[in-house]
Each structure stands twice: as structure tokens, then as C-alpha cells.
Write a protein that holds these residues in place. Structure first.
Motif, mmCIF file in Angstrom:
data_model
loop_
_atom_site.group_PDB
_atom_site.id
_atom_site.type_symbol
_atom_site.label_atom_id
_atom_site.label_comp_id
_atom_site.label_asym_id
_atom_site.label_seq_id
_atom_site.Cartn_x
_atom_site.Cartn_y
_atom_site.Cartn_z
ATOM 1 N N VAL A 144 0.858 -1.186 0.000
ATOM 2 C CA VAL A 144 0.000 0.000 0.000
ATOM 3 C C VAL A 144 0.891 1.232 0.000
ATOM 4 C CG1 VAL A 144 -1.753 1.312 1.244
ATOM 5 C CG2 VAL A 144 -1.859 -1.192 1.206
ATOM 6 N N SER A 145 0.835 2.001 -1.078
ATOM 7 C CA SER A 145 1.650 3.201 -1.217
ATOM 8 C C SER A 145 0.772 4.315 -1.768
ATOM 9 C CB SER A 145 2.852 2.932 -2.131
ATOM 10 O OG SER A 145 3.715 4.042 -2.188
ATOM 11 N N THR A 146 -0.106 4.812 -0.910
ATOM 12 C CA THR A 146 -1.089 5.819 -1.294
ATOM 13 C C THR A 146 -1.011 6.992 -0.319
ATOM 14 O OG1 THR A 146 -2.733 4.569 -0.015
ATOM 15 C CG2 THR A 146 -2.672 4.186 -2.393
ATOM 16 N N PRO A 147 -1.725 8.096 -0.572
ATOM 17 C CA PRO A 147 -1.737 9.200 0.384
ATOM 18 C C PRO A 147 -2.090 8.736 1.803
ATOM 19 C CG PRO A 147 -2.697 9.927 -1.670
ATOM 20 C CD PRO A 147 -2.448 8.454 -1.822
ATOM 21 N N HIS A 148 -1.520 9.392 2.788
ATOM 22 C CA HIS A 148 -1.587 8.953 4.184
ATOM 23 C C HIS A 148 -2.997 8.678 4.683
ATOM 24 C CE1 HIS A 148 2.313 11.521 4.586
ATOM 25 N NE2 HIS A 148 2.533 10.378 3.970
ATOM 26 N N THR A 149 -3.938 9.562 4.384
ATOM 27 C CA THR A 149 -5.281 9.413 4.939
ATOM 28 C C THR A 149 -6.054 8.256 4.319
ATOM 29 O OG1 THR A 149 -6.181 11.029 3.366
ATOM 30 C CG2 THR A 149 -5.438 11.869 5.506
ATOM 31 N N LEU A 150 -5.537 7.682 3.243
ATOM 32 C CA LEU A 150 -6.200 6.550 2.589
ATOM 33 C C LEU A 150 -5.660 5.206 3.063
ATOM 34 C CD1 LEU A 150 -6.301 7.902 -1.086
ATOM 35 C CD2 LEU A 150 -7.972 8.228 0.749
ATOM 36 N N HIS A 151 -4.593 5.217 3.831
ATOM 37 C CA HIS A 151 -3.963 3.965 4.251
ATOM 38 C C HIS A 151 -4.931 3.031 4.955
ATOM 39 C CE1 HIS A 151 0.493 5.504 4.224
ATOM 40 N NE2 HIS A 151 -0.078 5.520 3.036
ATOM 41 N N ALA A 152 -5.705 3.561 5.892
ATOM 42 C CA ALA A 152 -6.575 2.707 6.703
ATOM 43 C C ALA A 152 -7.558 1.925 5.831
ATOM 44 C CB ALA A 152 -7.320 3.545 7.741
ATOM 45 N N LEU A 192 0.836 18.174 0.752
ATOM 46 C CA LEU A 192 0.522 19.459 1.362
ATOM 47 C C LEU A 192 -0.979 19.687 1.544
ATOM 48 C CD1 LEU A 192 3.086 21.728 -0.530
ATOM 49 C CD2 LEU A 192 3.398 20.333 1.530
ATOM 50 N N ASP A 193 -1.780 18.737 1.114
ATOM 51 C CA ASP A 193 -3.235 18.819 1.258
ATOM 52 C C ASP A 193 -3.647 18.065 2.517
ATOM 53 O OD1 ASP A 193 -5.975 18.709 1.124
ATOM 54 O OD2 ASP A 193 -6.067 17.889 -0.909
ATOM 55 N N PRO A 194 -4.197 18.747 3.532
ATOM 56 C CA PRO A 194 -4.569 18.060 4.782
ATOM 57 C C PRO A 194 -5.510 16.884 4.573
ATOM 58 C CG PRO A 194 -4.678 20.440 5.064
ATOM 59 C CD PRO A 194 -4.465 20.193 3.593
ATOM 60 N N ALA A 195 -6.375 16.957 3.542
ATOM 61 C CA ALA A 195 -7.331 15.880 3.314
ATOM 62 C C ALA A 195 -6.658 14.596 2.847
ATOM 63 C CB ALA A 195 -8.369 16.323 2.281
ATOM 64 N N LEU A 196 -5.464 14.715 2.289
ATOM 65 C CA LEU A 196 -4.741 13.548 1.801
ATOM 66 C C LEU A 196 -3.473 13.282 2.602
ATOM 67 C CD1 LEU A 196 -5.085 14.094 -2.058
ATOM 68 C CD2 LEU A 196 -6.332 12.457 -0.642
ATOM 69 N N ALA A 252 -3.106 28.866 6.144
ATOM 70 C CA ALA A 252 -4.506 28.441 6.212
ATOM 71 C C ALA A 252 -4.827 27.447 5.098
ATOM 72 C CB ALA A 252 -5.423 29.659 6.102
ATOM 73 N N GLY A 253 -5.421 26.336 5.470
ATOM 74 C CA GLY A 253 -5.791 25.324 4.492
ATOM 75 C C GLY A 253 -4.667 24.405 4.077
ATOM 76 N N LYS A 254 -3.475 24.591 4.668
ATOM 77 C CA LYS A 254 -2.329 23.759 4.325
ATOM 78 C C LYS A 254 -1.870 22.964 5.551
ATOM 79 C CE LYS A 254 -1.919 25.204 0.067
ATOM 80 N NZ LYS A 254 -2.127 24.276 -1.088
ATOM 81 N N VAL A 255 -1.002 21.999 5.324
ATOM 82 C CA VAL A 255 -0.506 21.161 6.409
ATOM 83 C C VAL A 255 0.490 21.930 7.269
ATOM 84 C CG1 VAL A 255 -0.853 19.030 5.123
ATOM 85 C CG2 VAL A 255 1.326 20.243 4.932
ATOM 86 N N VAL A 277 -1.398 4.652 9.858
ATOM 87 C CA VAL A 277 -2.716 5.258 9.699
ATOM 88 C C VAL A 277 -2.710 6.583 10.452
ATOM 89 C CG1 VAL A 277 -4.012 3.128 9.318
ATOM 90 C CG2 VAL A 277 -3.534 3.877 11.655
ATOM 91 N N MET A 278 -3.833 7.297 10.419
ATOM 92 C CA MET A 278 -3.875 8.631 11.003
ATOM 93 C C MET A 278 -4.498 8.686 12.395
ATOM 94 S SD MET A 278 -2.276 10.054 8.659
ATOM 95 C CE MET A 278 -2.241 11.616 9.479
ATOM 96 N N LYS A 279 -5.175 7.647 12.811
ATOM 97 C CA LYS A 279 -5.839 7.662 14.108
ATOM 98 C C LYS A 279 -5.552 6.370 14.860
ATOM 99 C CE LYS A 279 -9.669 10.560 12.486
ATOM 100 N NZ LYS A 279 -11.139 10.663 12.305
ATOM 101 N N THR A 280 -5.431 6.491 16.177
ATOM 102 C CA THR A 280 -5.135 5.323 17.003
ATOM 103 C C THR A 280 -6.213 4.258 16.864
ATOM 104 O OG1 THR A 280 -3.954 6.713 18.578
ATOM 105 C CG2 THR A 280 -4.652 4.557 19.359
ATOM 106 N N GLU A 281 -7.486 4.679 16.809
ATOM 107 C CA GLU A 281 -8.562 3.688 16.697
ATOM 108 C C GLU A 281 -8.470 2.904 15.391
ATOM 109 O OE1 GLU A 281 -10.585 7.835 16.162
ATOM 110 O OE2 GLU A 281 -8.984 6.924 17.380
#
Length: 288
Positions: free
Chosen positions: A137-145, A229-233, A270-273, A165-169
Motif C-alpha cells: 500500500v503506497s497511497t496518500p496517508h489518509t487513505l492507508h486505513a 501538502l493537502d490536509p485531506a490527503l 490556512a488550508g495547508k498542512v 494510519v492517522m488515528k489510534t482507533e
């Protein structure tokens, strides 16, 4: 891996640890994977068998290999610039591995070239990936889970780029699922297999520099463009993408587990990581 450190920096930030000591739950610092941390870059001797070594040592997975020539069939979920630069050269050169599928909804021309060279099938839907033994799995961070979850739902062993992943849960859920299914679920913390880090670990653990009381690390630089640099990804900036290495390698080097954490985040535009930050960790009698 003994430490789910890939998830920790984001966990600290989301929990609001922007200053002041905070006692971290031991469970958060000690989430366990089914296998040792592995990398596609191979062991220090440069044999380049990190991926096959990561998955091949598991007896249950060995039993699932094709019996004719012991080839490990694998797929790639994501094949961007990072994967093509670091993973693909080793993977396609390893005679123990066979790339069967690549998930990439918008494949660049280099991806098509890899598919043509290896015979792999490029798909735009995860469900269309062919059946394999393992996947990278080699995708943007928020998609790992979600991508690791999909792979495990098909009983594939997984190797995922850091951060896990991005969250402990999310980490807890996936680790439990891997344990239930008896699957390898590894994070590619490649620096554990770096020759210099391996030698440093030997020296420290043998008492070669005496009792470790302070460790200072500096990680400079980060991506200047792209989804990072996109927080969503990206989920976070250098604090997520770079500090994960430090959070993993230091406890591994000195063989001590974190007890308390203090961190400060340097916000981005604003709007950036974020632009990075500082992490102070108390590990036993040592300070990092």
C-alpha cells in the motif's frame, strides 16, 4: 513492530498535546503488529529481499504460495512517484515476486510502462485487483486505513508505507483484524534496515557509549508540492511525514519504550498542512 509510532505524532496533535507534559497510555505506545517492521529496500547486505523476506517467513503465507515455483504474488495499491522511485526497482528485480495488479485510477505513463514490463493489470477499482498473496500500500496517508482494510478483507498480507494510519482507533482495529486473520501487517520503516542504524543499535545496546540519558534528532525538509501538502490527503505535514521516522527509530535504537510525551506544532498557512514541530519524549531514564 513493537511500537505503532507511525500513528503517534498525529495522535498527539489530534489529542491536543500542543505543550505541557502528558502521560500517554501505554497501549497507544505499544500497539503490536503481526510481523517485524520491514522494507522493500532490503537488509544491510543489499540483497534487496525486504518485501519477500517480510512476507515469506510466515509459514501460513508460505503454504499459500503457488506450489510450482514458490513465487509470491503481489499487488500494488498505489503506484505514484514514491513507489516507483523506491519500491518498484527492487520488487520487479526479485525473482521470488510476481506483480499481478496495480490499483491506480489515474495511471501516469510510467505506471503503464511498469505494467507492460511485468504483465501486471492496471485497475481503477480495488475490487478488480486479481487475487494475490500480499500487497504493498503506497497511497496518500489518509487513505492507508481503508486500503489496508480492503487488502485484509481479501486475506492478503500487507506492507504499508509510513505513517501506518492517522488515528489510534484505526490502528487498533487493523491490528486486531490482522491478528484474527493471522495475517502479516507491516509498516515500511526502512531505517531499521539501514546499515548505519543497525550498527548504532548494536553499539548502544552493548553499552558502547555508556548509559543513554539524552537523544537529540533533527529531521529537515519536506515535500514542496503535491498531495503531501493537502490536509485531506497528507493528514499532516512534516510532523506526520517525517517525525514518524524519528518516533520509530529512537525507541528501537535504545530499546526503551516511551512514557511521557510533549509536543508543539508549527502551523502552516490556512488550508495547508503543518510546517513541522518539536516532540519531547521521556523514555525511562532517558530524554529524547
Amino acid at each position: 513492530s513493537d511500537v505503532c509510532s507511525s500513528d503517534l505524532p498525529t495522535s498527539w496533535r489530534s489529542a491536543g498535546h500542543r505543550g505541557g507534559w502528558s502521560t500517554m497510555p501505554v497501549r497507544c505506545m505499544g500497539l503490536r503488529f503481526r510481523s517485524a517492521t520491514a522494507t522493500t529496500s532490503g537488509p544491510p547486505n543489499g540483497s534487496g529481499r525486504g518485501f519477500s523476506r517480510c512476507f515469506g517467513v510466515q509459514s501460513k503465507l508460505q503454504n499459500r504460495r503457488r506450489k510450482d515455483n514458490q513465487i509470491l504474488r503481489f499487488a500494488m495499491i498505489g503506484c505514484g512517484g514514491f513507489a516507483r522511485r523506491y519500491h518498484v526497482p527492487t520488487l520487479v528485480a526479485d525473482p521470488q515476486l510476481k506483480l499481478l495488479g496495480i490499483f491506480d485510477p489515474f495511471p501516469a505513463s510510467p505506471v503503464a510502462e511498469i505494467a507492460a514490463r511485468t504483465g501486471a493489470k492496471i485497475v481503477a477499482r480495488l475490487d478488480d485487483l486479481p487475487e494475490v498473496d500480499a500487497c504493498l500500500v503506497s497511497t496518500p496517508h489518509t487513505l492507508h486505513a481503508s486500503h489496508v482494510e480492503h487488502a485484509m478483507s481479501r486475506n492478503w498480507a500487507t506492507l504499508v508505507d509510513k505513517p501506518f494510519v492517522m488515528k489510534t482507533e484505526e490502528a487498533t482495529k487493523l491490528i486486531a483484524e490482522a491478528g484474527k486473520r493471522k495475517l502479516v501487517n507491516a509498516v515500511a520503516f526502512n531505517r531499521r534496515l539501514d546499515a548505519g542504524c543497525a550498527r548504532a543499535r548494536e553499539i548502544v545496546r552493548a553499552g558502547g557509549i555508556g548509559s543513554v540519558r539524552l537523544v537529540q534528532t533533527v529531521q529537515l525538509g519536506y515535500e514542496r508540492a503535491g498531495w503531501f501538502l493537502d490536509p485531506a490527503l497528507g493528514g499532516g505535514g512534516a510532523y506526520t511525514g517525517r517525525a514518524t521516522h524519528m518516533a520509530d527509530i529512537v525507541p528501537w535504537l535504545i530499546d526503551k519504550r516511551p512514557k511521557r510525551v510533549r509536543s508543539r506544532l508549527r502551523p502552516g498557512p490556512a488550508g495547508k498542512v503543518d510546517r513541522g514541530g518539536i516532540i519531547d519524549v521521556e523514555i525511562g531514564r532517558a530524554h529524547v
